[in-house]
Enzyme design. Sequence first.
Site, PDB file in Angstrom:
ATOM      1  N   LYS A 193       0.839  -1.228   0.123  1.00 21.91           N
ATOM      2  CA  LYS A 193      -0.108  -0.031  -0.174  1.00 21.91           C
ATOM      3  C   LYS A 193       0.753   1.382  -0.097  1.00 21.91           C
ATOM      4  O   LYS A 193       1.722   1.394   0.933  1.00 21.91           O
ATOM      5  CB  LYS A 193      -0.675   0.060   1.361  1.00 21.91           C
ATOM      6  N   GLU A 232       9.774   0.795  11.227  1.00 20.44           N
ATOM      7  CA  GLU A 232      10.890   1.766  11.316  1.00 20.44           C
ATOM      8  C   GLU A 232       9.887   3.033  11.381  1.00 20.44           C
ATOM      9  O   GLU A 232       9.129   3.567  10.550  1.00 20.44           O
ATOM     10  CB  GLU A 232      11.428   1.853   9.935  1.00 20.44           C
ATOM     11  N   CYS A 272      12.888  10.929   8.806  1.00 17.74           N
ATOM     12  CA  CYS A 272      12.816  10.265  10.115  1.00 17.74           C
ATOM     13  C   CYS A 272      13.918  10.543  11.080  1.00 17.74           C
ATOM     14  O   CYS A 272      13.767  10.566  12.322  1.00 17.74           O
ATOM     15  CB  CYS A 272      12.129   8.993  10.231  1.00 17.74           C
ATOM     16  N   GLU A 295       8.238  14.978  17.166  1.00 15.42           N
ATOM     17  CA  GLU A 295       8.732  15.031  15.587  1.00 15.42           C
ATOM     18  C   GLU A 295       7.916  15.969  14.841  1.00 15.42           C
ATOM     19  O   GLU A 295       6.866  15.908  14.721  1.00 15.42           O
ATOM     20  CB  GLU A 295       8.521  13.688  15.088  1.00 15.42           C
TER      21      GLU A 295
END
Length: 486
Positions: free
Chosen positions: A174, A250, A284, A384
């Site tokens: 996806k 991750e 990230c 973040e």
Amino acid sequence: MPNLIQTQLLINNKLVSASDNGTFDLFSPHTGDLVAKVAEATIDDVNNAVNAAQAAFPAWSALSPQQRGAPLKKLAEMHIAERDELARLDAIAMGKPISSHGVDVNYAVTQYNYFAEAAYPQGHTSLNSPGFLNMSLRQPFGVVAIIIPWNAPLIFLAKKVAPALAAGNCVVVKSSEKAPLTPWKVSQWVEKCGFPPGVINVLSGHGQVSGQALSEHMRIRALSFTGSTRTGRAIAIAAAKSNLKKVVFELGGKSPALIFEDADIEQAAKETEFSINTNSGQQCFASSRIYVQDSIKDKFIEAFTRIAKARKLGDPTMPGINQGPQADKVQYDTVQKFLAVGREDAGSTIDTGANTTNKDTSACHIHPVIFTDVPEDSRITKEEIFGPVVVINTFATESEAIAKANDTEYGLYASLYTKDLERALRVAKKLESGMLGVNCTSPTNSWDLPFGGWKGSGTGRESLLDSMDHYLEHKSIYVRVNGIGG
């Protein structure tokens, strides 16, 4: 609109519309123009893709590694031949500059080529039980789900699909709703490259529909996801409530970089600036928290600011631009909310583009912003942001630097700059992070070392040597043999 792209789903080697003909609109983050009508996968589409993958699994898993590797090699060749088109599609979908897109293609090519030749999973044998010749086998799960992020779709597609297929699994992928165009392009090559029907299925859509369906699906035995910690937690819950499928994550990061007073300041500033601002801060493992020893604070901030001000913002489809817009209006608004918090909490704010104008920038562009003297409990220090926003704080002692760096629920990447080798090794051991750079920072990593994080930054590791392990089950076989041992 003659140039409007209309994407399809790939199910069983056929490019098809969604089962209900549903689509969603994709807008260029730079121009704001509608660039694509993207097929929105339904639960029925997910079920059809899983059925196709399951039907293909027995024959695919029975092939030799060389036979499974042949179409992977051809997929690598297609990436090279179509690299310019792949760069254009990511630029118009999520704003990644074409000037930096070569990294993505080269990464994907390396993954496909390596796993085309390295897929020889092995167990081991044992004579340690008298009267038995025992052995272990490594066997594929069957159907594996792969959910990729939007910041580097080709990289994550390759680094997950290649080892899963090489291990003998069939996959349902996806793509992200923010960057579906390059996965759709790759899906058009699957049959041409020689993959049998059902081995690779590629869906597009939103997480709350197709992503949730994959997470809950009872016939998917393993799932690999890269994205936010929040979404990873939701997938883990869905996996646990369904069939306890294996999950590999991750996830997010809030990576610290420690700059000691004996560091090469220019090098440290150059590399940490690249880390946080490349891809518009949408990485990230970006060095989003920088801790500088107080005696060199002013010199470091001056160097960092000078380098950040040299960034060339603008149309990501044009050569020479090294910072495009945020991926979409949603991401732009998210970063703006954090900027408001930072201007409230920080001791000072440096907006590197406040006094510049560029006709090629758009409403979704954000110049790099530097916040200094920020409280350690501020949201911009803890959460973040995924934008070109950095916090630069100070420390006095080594122990203080380590404590501040580790005061986070993330642990993906950390870095430190010093000419003192003993200090480098001492600090490296104490930093709570899955990856660590000494006199370098992200995106520096190594093909053959584990890639992944501690704490809320993920579970499992990916690399050329580690990734295939995630897509193989263990089986122990105990064989009684008269006359052996005992």
